[in-house]
Design an enzyme around this catalytic site. Structure first.
Site, short mmCIF file in Angstrom:
data_model
loop_
_atom_site.label_atom_id
_atom_site.label_comp_id
_atom_site.label_asym_id
_atom_site.label_seq_id
_atom_site.Cartn_x
_atom_site.Cartn_y
_atom_site.Cartn_z
N HIS A 58 1.04 -1.29 -0.24
CA HIS A 58 0.07 -0.05 0.11
C HIS A 58 0.87 1.38 -0.02
O HIS A 58 0.56 2.03 0.83
CB HIS A 58 -0.99 -0.21 1.11
CG HIS A 58 -1.86 -1.09 0.98
ND1 HIS A 58 -3.14 -1.00 0.25
CD2 HIS A 58 -2.27 -2.30 1.72
CE1 HIS A 58 -4.10 -1.90 0.56
NE2 HIS A 58 -3.27 -2.84 0.94
N TYR A 109 3.99 -4.72 9.84
CA TYR A 109 3.91 -3.28 9.65
C TYR A 109 5.16 -2.68 10.16
O TYR A 109 5.74 -1.55 9.82
CB TYR A 109 2.69 -2.69 10.27
CG TYR A 109 1.25 -3.03 9.72
CD1 TYR A 109 1.35 -3.85 8.75
CD2 TYR A 109 0.32 -2.74 10.16
CE1 TYR A 109 0.24 -4.11 7.96
CE2 TYR A 109 -1.07 -2.95 9.63
CZ TYR A 109 -1.02 -3.96 8.24
OH TYR A 109 -2.12 -4.20 7.67
#
Length: 300
Positions: free
Chosen positions: A20, A290
């Protein structure tokens, strides 16, 4: 996983997310509904108004991927609710109801199969073999990949369930459902072919300037007994109860978005009291991966 995602995107790209990568940020506020307190005492779902920042994005770690590309599917949405005493909580959702695999090990195997199939000379290729062994992934791969007219006209889903608790101690399991106030809208095939590479990034600032706002309804779909709450590949039946939690209103593009994106990581496990994680292995692995990507963004 992070290494393989970066490799598939032609990276690593210094200072860029491993997935992303391409996106933009807006700010606004959230107004809780009266019904929200029925399922949770979490502060942002009980305060009259909470400031938020939101990041929309395309899938993949390719920083210049065309907004209309099927490889940019699913779209992402991350919402940060600003709580008192400089605390916050995040919701991280995507524009599809399911995840392609059940656990992190299968996800790494999927990414590796995609990588190893690029120059495969034998049949079945690694990805063909993987899909044959994982029907849930094949089902995901075969999903339609529509191009939204705007990030503000896309529908987003929480693929992971959370446990919600109200002040009376009653608990339910639910998944987030975030819907544009006027419903989702998508480009036609012809419009998609003619769309500019950055049409989504260009459209939202114009929309907010001209209309002054963009609104979404944040709701939660409630699981019933027997529904899979730790398997993100399973879509719950459409007749499950939906509870509206409130209205999200975006008012302007975030002025310091680039520096904020670099300095912050959206974390689906940054949870206040009133909301708890399940033992979904994909959910529990998300903040770890992440964090690795985040560390590399800060120190490329």
């Amino acid at each position: 996983m992070v290494n393989t995602l970066s490799e598939l995107a032609g990276g690593p790209h210094a200072g860029i997310r491993s997935n992303h990568a391409k996106g933009l940020m807006a700010s606004g506020y959230f107004e809780a509904s009266k019904e929200a307190s029925d399922i949770t005492y979490a502060p942002h779902f009980n305060f009259p108004k909470t400031d938020v920042v939101v990041r929309f994005s395309n899938a993949s770690g390719v920083p210049d991927i065309a907004d209309s590309s099927p490889d940019g599917f699913p779209k992402g949405m991350a919402i940060r609710f600003m709580l008192p005493e400089e605390e916050y909580t995040d919701i991280v959702v995507i524009s599809v109801e399911r995840f392609p695999v059940k656990n992190p090990e299968d996800f790494l195997e999927l990414l590796t199969a995609i990588k190893d199939s690029a120059n495969a000379q034998t049949k079945p290729t690694p990805i063909e073999a993987f899909l044959e062994q994982h029907p849930e992934t094949l089902s995901y791969v075969q999903l339609a990949k529509p191009a939204p007219m705007s990030y503000a006209s896309e529908k987003f889903h929480g693929i992971n369930a959370f446990e919600f608790e109200n002040e009376q101690g009653k608990t339910v399991y639910g998944r987030y459902l975030i819907t544009p106030l006027n419903g989702p809208e998508y480009l036609s095939d012809e419009e998609r072919e003619q769309a500019a590479n950055n049409y989504l990034l260009d459209e939202l600032p114009v929309r907010l300037k001209d209309d002054g706002e963009a609104k979404f309804i944040i709701a939660v779909q409630i699981a019933e007994e027997g529904d899979a709450i730790t398997d993100p590949t399973v879509v719950w039946p459409a007749d499950r109860k939906i509870v509206e939690l409130g209205t999200l209103t975006l008012t302007e593009m975030m002025k310091d978005a680039a520096s904020y994106e670099k300095a912050n990581m959206f974390n689906p496990l940054a949870l206040p009291e009133g909301i708890s994680p399940t033992n979904d292995p994909i959910l529990l692995a998300r903040p770890v991966s992440y964090a690795i990507s985040f560390g590399r963004r800060l120190n490329p």
